[in-house]
Write an enzyme that holds these catalytic residues in place. Structure first.
Site, PDB file in Angstrom:
ATOM      1  N   TYR A 137      38.422  26.882  48.516  1.00 19.72           N
ATOM      2  CA  TYR A 137      39.218  28.084  48.804  1.00 19.72           C
ATOM      3  C   TYR A 137      39.860  27.861  50.166  1.00 19.72           C
ATOM      4  O   TYR A 137      39.152  27.521  51.122  1.00 19.72           O
ATOM      5  CB  TYR A 137      38.318  29.319  48.909  1.00 19.72           C
ATOM      6  CG  TYR A 137      37.826  29.868  47.600  1.00 19.72           C
ATOM      7  CD1 TYR A 137      36.738  29.309  46.935  1.00 19.72           C
ATOM      8  CD2 TYR A 137      38.424  30.996  47.031  1.00 19.72           C
ATOM      9  CE1 TYR A 137      36.268  29.842  45.745  1.00 19.72           C
ATOM     10  CE2 TYR A 137      37.953  31.541  45.839  1.00 19.72           C
ATOM     11  CZ  TYR A 137      36.881  30.956  45.204  1.00 19.72           C
ATOM     12  OH  TYR A 137      36.420  31.486  44.028  1.00 19.72           O
ATOM     13  N   HIS A 183      27.973  23.298  39.798  1.00 22.68           N
ATOM     14  CA  HIS A 183      28.295  23.103  41.211  1.00 22.68           C
ATOM     15  C   HIS A 183      27.290  23.845  42.091  1.00 22.68           C
ATOM     16  O   HIS A 183      27.101  25.045  41.930  1.00 22.68           O
ATOM     17  CB  HIS A 183      29.690  23.651  41.532  1.00 22.68           C
ATOM     18  CG  HIS A 183      30.802  22.820  40.969  1.00 22.68           C
ATOM     19  ND1 HIS A 183      32.124  23.069  41.234  1.00 22.68           N
ATOM     20  CD2 HIS A 183      30.779  21.724  40.166  1.00 22.68           C
ATOM     21  CE1 HIS A 183      32.875  22.168  40.609  1.00 22.68           C
ATOM     22  NE2 HIS A 183      32.079  21.352  39.949  1.00 22.68           N
ATOM     23  N   TYR A 202      28.308  35.241  45.000  1.00 22.98           N
ATOM     24  CA  TYR A 202      29.155  34.322  44.233  1.00 22.98           C
ATOM     25  C   TYR A 202      28.415  33.777  43.002  1.00 22.98           C
ATOM     26  O   TYR A 202      28.973  33.740  41.905  1.00 22.98           O
ATOM     27  CB  TYR A 202      29.634  33.173  45.142  1.00 22.98           C
ATOM     28  CG  TYR A 202      30.827  32.444  44.585  1.00 22.98           C
ATOM     29  CD1 TYR A 202      32.106  32.996  44.666  1.00 22.98           C
ATOM     30  CD2 TYR A 202      30.690  31.217  43.954  1.00 22.98           C
ATOM     31  CE1 TYR A 202      33.211  32.342  44.135  1.00 22.98           C
ATOM     32  CE2 TYR A 202      31.789  30.550  43.420  1.00 22.98           C
ATOM     33  CZ  TYR A 202      33.040  31.123  43.517  1.00 22.98           C
ATOM     34  OH  TYR A 202      34.131  30.482  42.986  1.00 22.98           O
ATOM     35  N   PRO A 225      40.914  37.994  40.954  1.00 19.87           N
ATOM     36  CA  PRO A 225      40.143  36.823  40.518  1.00 19.87           C
ATOM     37  C   PRO A 225      39.462  36.031  41.643  1.00 19.87           C
ATOM     38  O   PRO A 225      38.676  35.128  41.365  1.00 19.87           O
ATOM     39  CB  PRO A 225      41.186  35.948  39.810  1.00 19.87           C
ATOM     40  CG  PRO A 225      42.506  36.414  40.311  1.00 19.87           C
ATOM     41  CD  PRO A 225      42.354  37.847  40.685  1.00 19.87           C
ATOM     42  N   LYS A 256      34.694  37.051  39.230  1.00 18.37           N
ATOM     43  CA  LYS A 256      33.704  37.989  38.673  1.00 18.37           C
ATOM     44  C   LYS A 256      34.061  38.577  37.308  1.00 18.37           C
ATOM     45  O   LYS A 256      33.188  39.099  36.617  1.00 18.37           O
ATOM     46  CB  LYS A 256      33.492  39.154  39.653  1.00 18.37           C
ATOM     47  CG  LYS A 256      32.732  38.759  40.902  1.00 18.37           C
ATOM     48  CD  LYS A 256      31.245  38.656  40.636  1.00 18.37           C
ATOM     49  CE  LYS A 256      30.514  37.843  41.654  1.00 18.37           C
ATOM     50  NZ  LYS A 256      30.177  36.475  41.238  1.00 18.37           N
TER      51      LYS A 256
HETATM   52  C1  LIG Z   1      44.334  33.761  35.975  1.00 18.91           C
HETATM   53  C2  LIG Z   1      42.985  34.381  35.793  1.00 18.91           C
HETATM   54  C3  LIG Z   1      41.880  33.757  36.350  1.00 18.91           C
HETATM   55  C4  LIG Z   1      40.614  34.319  36.183  1.00 18.91           C
HETATM   56  N1  LIG Z   1      39.538  33.675  36.741  1.00 18.91           N
HETATM   57  C5  LIG Z   1      38.305  34.178  36.551  1.00 18.91           C
HETATM   58  C6  LIG Z   1      37.128  33.465  36.979  1.00 18.91           C
HETATM   59  O1  LIG Z   1      37.199  32.360  37.542  1.00 18.91           O
HETATM   60  N2  LIG Z   1      35.918  33.998  36.735  1.00 18.91           N
HETATM   61  C7  LIG Z   1      35.792  35.201  36.085  1.00 18.91           C
HETATM   62  O2  LIG Z   1      34.651  35.653  35.890  1.00 18.91           O
HETATM   63  N3  LIG Z   1      36.875  35.897  35.628  1.00 18.91           N
HETATM   64  C8  LIG Z   1      38.112  35.424  35.836  1.00 18.91           C
HETATM   65  N4  LIG Z   1      39.210  36.082  35.309  1.00 18.91           N
HETATM   66  C9  LIG Z   1      39.019  37.340  34.583  1.00 18.91           C
HETATM   67  C10 LIG Z   1      38.601  37.117  33.129  1.00 18.91           C
HETATM   68  O3  LIG Z   1      39.516  36.265  32.468  1.00 18.91           O
HETATM   69  C11 LIG Z   1      38.490  38.468  32.408  1.00 18.91           C
HETATM   70  O4  LIG Z   1      37.715  39.333  33.196  1.00 18.91           O
HETATM   71  C12 LIG Z   1      37.871  38.330  31.007  1.00 18.91           C
HETATM   72  O5  LIG Z   1      38.817  37.775  30.120  1.00 18.91           O
HETATM   73  C13 LIG Z   1      37.382  39.674  30.465  1.00 18.91           C
HETATM   74  O6  LIG Z   1      36.965  39.523  29.132  1.00 18.91           O
HETATM   75  P1  LIG Z   1      37.123  40.714  28.095  1.00 18.91           P
HETATM   76  O7  LIG Z   1      36.556  40.220  26.821  1.00 18.91           O
HETATM   77  O8  LIG Z   1      36.597  41.960  28.687  1.00 18.91           O
HETATM   78  O9  LIG Z   1      38.687  40.953  27.977  1.00 18.91           O
HETATM   79  P2  LIG Z   1      39.811  40.000  27.370  1.00 18.91           P
HETATM   80  O10 LIG Z   1      39.507  38.586  27.641  1.00 18.91           O
HETATM   81  O11 LIG Z   1      41.105  40.556  27.868  1.00 18.91           O
HETATM   82  O12 LIG Z   1      39.689  40.223  25.814  1.00 18.91           O
HETATM   83  C14 LIG Z   1      40.146  41.395  25.181  1.00 18.91           C
HETATM   84  C15 LIG Z   1      40.580  41.052  23.767  1.00 18.91           C
HETATM   85  O13 LIG Z   1      40.977  42.250  23.097  1.00 18.91           O
HETATM   86  C16 LIG Z   1      42.174  41.980  22.375  1.00 18.91           C
HETATM   87  N5  LIG Z   1      42.886  43.255  22.162  1.00 18.91           N
HETATM   88  C17 LIG Z   1      43.652  43.949  23.032  1.00 18.91           C
HETATM   89  N6  LIG Z   1      44.120  45.062  22.463  1.00 18.91           N
HETATM   90  C18 LIG Z   1      43.640  45.085  21.198  1.00 18.91           C
HETATM   91  C19 LIG Z   1      43.782  45.987  20.111  1.00 18.91           C
HETATM   92  N7  LIG Z   1      44.531  47.093  20.210  1.00 18.91           N
HETATM   93  N8  LIG Z   1      43.147  45.711  18.974  1.00 18.91           N
HETATM   94  C20 LIG Z   1      42.387  44.588  18.839  1.00 18.91           C
HETATM   95  N9  LIG Z   1      42.225  43.688  19.837  1.00 18.91           N
HETATM   96  C21 LIG Z   1      42.831  43.943  21.004  1.00 18.91           C
HETATM   97  C22 LIG Z   1      42.921  40.986  23.245  1.00 18.91           C
HETATM   98  O14 LIG Z   1      43.886  40.236  22.531  1.00 18.91           O
HETATM   99  C23 LIG Z   1      41.778  40.122  23.752  1.00 18.91           C
HETATM  100  O15 LIG Z   1      41.510  39.023  22.905  1.00 18.91           O
HETATM  101  C24 LIG Z   1      40.477  35.548  35.454  1.00 18.91           C
HETATM  102  C25 LIG Z   1      41.595  36.163  34.886  1.00 18.91           C
HETATM  103  C26 LIG Z   1      42.830  35.605  35.049  1.00 18.91           C
HETATM  104  C27 LIG Z   1      44.025  36.280  34.409  1.00 18.91           C
END
Ligand SMILES: Cc1cc2nc3c(=O)[nH]c(=O)nc-3n(C[C@H](O)[C@H](O)[C@H](O)COP(=O)(O)OP(=O)(O)OC[C@H]3O[C@@H](n4cnc5c(N)ncnc54)[C@H](O)[C@@H]3O)c2cc1C
Length: 394
Positions: free
Chosen positions: A204, A75, A388, A296, A300
């Site tokens: 938005y 986009h 963005y 969200p 980011k």
């Molecule tokens: C509704 C929603 C919309 C969003 N929209 C956007 C967007 O449009 N753009 C954007 O950039 N971000 C967005 N985000 C944020 C984004 O989803 C997160 O920032 C992203 O998932 C971060 O990735 P991560 O790998 O750091 O953490 P996570 O995705 O949370 O992964 C962490 C992993 O660790 C595992 N875990 C936890 N505890 C343990 C343990 N004790 N032992 C082993 N494993 C464990 C979990 O099960 C998980 O699989 C959104 C979030 C939500 C909820």
């Protein structure tokens, strides 16, 4: 208890942990990934969907973007609606061609799991009793149970990629961590609907009834969000109520409105800004949501996680060849600079586009004046656009 050795022990198989494992693999660095949920659960979790240019570039360079380029939707702009009118912010034109790509986080995770399995390097799903130990020594340890058996892995470095509710950040003594946070008095009701997108780009919207966001996942699936109370029960929202509210908040005077269709999934997410500093304790490095959370609105969270692991993989690679600590030492400060820029932007987008019960008439007029300035000023639109689409990963 089997005791094994690896260079990097990674806790969490979300986008951060999986991407870190892959970037390390490309540099010939061994890792073990442990995840407490099942593979299916991790893949089915619908969350982010907006990839910054830097995330797309990183996935492309890492050789995991074939499906992203085939199925992702690039986009070059977004819509901002208020006062019943829709305005376009031409992201690509304002940033010398940088853009966003719509591709579900669950698809990113699926591609990264496939890539991990192809390398043959270990990833353990459904582990429990995960613990990180001896973090201030040169040989930190990862302990966990898998299939009823206890495991210990001795590492050079442990990466805490286990999200906001994980165990890595909490393993750091409180005296070594400074936490900054802000809760917002609202949440998002997120909906996945079987309805074709009626706009080619995200919209938005700020309406008197609150915020709404129109987004999509494919040519037949829309993803929509409504501002709601943070403790709202999604089950109190019937399909009819959801569509009535979305239609009221999103429709614009040019006749545009979202298409209505069966709702496939719904859920409520709270909104929070959170930063833990520093992102390092001894040989434990935090990355992604384990270290920071953004509301969200600015899209980011996933992108910050990708920028973190890009930097962490570079630092670990440099350390493994030169045994110098400089790159590892710089990881936290460099990450926090990007994190705070994303925090400011996400807070600003959230404040500009949501109604808060504590706002008075002055606040509402100020909010509309801000939106009016935004869509009427090339300088203001450029500022939104460059944040963005995201500045290049450093
Ligand atoms: C509704 C929603 C919309 C969003 N929209 C956007 C967007 O449009 N753009 C954007 O950039 N971000 C967005 N985000 C944020 C984004 O989803 C997160 O920032 C992203 O998932 C971060 O990735 P991560 O790998 O750091 O953490 P996570 O995705 O949370 O992964 C962490 C992993 O660790 C595992 N875990 C936890 N505890 C343990 C343990 N004790 N032992 C082993 N494993 C464990 C979990 O099960 C998980 O699989 C959104 C979030 C939500 C909820």
């Amino acid at each position: 208890m089997p005791v094994t050795r690896t260079q990097v022990g990674i806790v969490g198989a979300g986008p951060a942990g999986l991407m870190l494992g892959h970037l390390l693999h490309l540099r010939g660095i061994d890792s073990v990934i442990v995840e407490n949920r099942s593979r299916e659960h991790v893949i089915d979790r619908v969350r982010a969907g907006v990839l910054e240019q830097g995330t797309v570039d990183l996935m492309t360079a890492a050789g995991v973007a074939q499906r992203l380029h085939r199925e992702g939707m690039r986009h070059g702009g977004i819509g901002i609606a208020f006062g019943g009118n829709r305005h376009r912010i031409a992201l690509a034109e304002l940033t010398a061609g940088r853009a966003i790509t719509i591709y579900g986080q669950n698809e990113v995770v699926k591609d990264l799991i496939d890539a991990r399995l192809e390398t043959g390097r270990p990833v353990y799903f459904e582990v429990d009793r995960v613990g990180v130990h001896d973090l201030t020594t040169a040989q930190p340890k990862l302990r966990f149970h898998h299939g009823g058996d206890a495991h210990e892995v001795t590492c050079d470095v442990v990466a805490g990629c286990d999200g906001f509710h994980g165990i890595c950040r909490t393993a750091i003594p409180a005296t070594h961590l400074r936490v900054y946070e802000r809760d917002y008095p609202f949440g998002w009701l997120g909906v996945l609907a079987s309805a074709p997108p009626t706009s080619d780009e995200l919209v938005y919207s700020l309406h008197d009834r609150g915020f709404a966001l129109f987004s999509m996942r494919s040519p037949s699936i829309t993803r929509l969000y409504l501002q709601c109370a943070p403790d709202e029960n999604a089950e109190d929202w019937s399909d009819d109520r959801i569509w009535a509210e979305l239609t009221a908040r999103l429709s614009t005077s040019d006749g545009w409105a979202p298409a209505v269709g069966p709702i496939l999934q719904k859920g409520v997410t709270g909104m929070r800004s959170f930063v833990a500093e520093p992102m390092r304790y001894g040989r434990l490095f935090l990355a992604g949501d384990a270290a920071h959370i953004v509301p969200p609105t600015g899209a980011k969270g996933l992108n910050l996680a990708m920028a973190d692991v890009y930097r962490l993989a570079e630092a670990i690679a440099e350390h493994s060849t030169s045994v110098r600590e400089d790159a590892l030492d710089a990881y936290s400060d460099r990450g926090l600079r990007r994190t705070w820029r994303a925090q400011r932007f996400s807070w600003w987008m959230t404040s500009m586009l949501h109604r808060s019960e504590s706002d008075n008439a002055f606040d509402r007029r100020r909010q509309l004046a801000e939106l009016d300035y935004l869509v009427g000023s090339r300088a203001a639109m450029t500022s939104l656009a460059e944040n963005y689409v995201g500045v290049p990963f450093d």
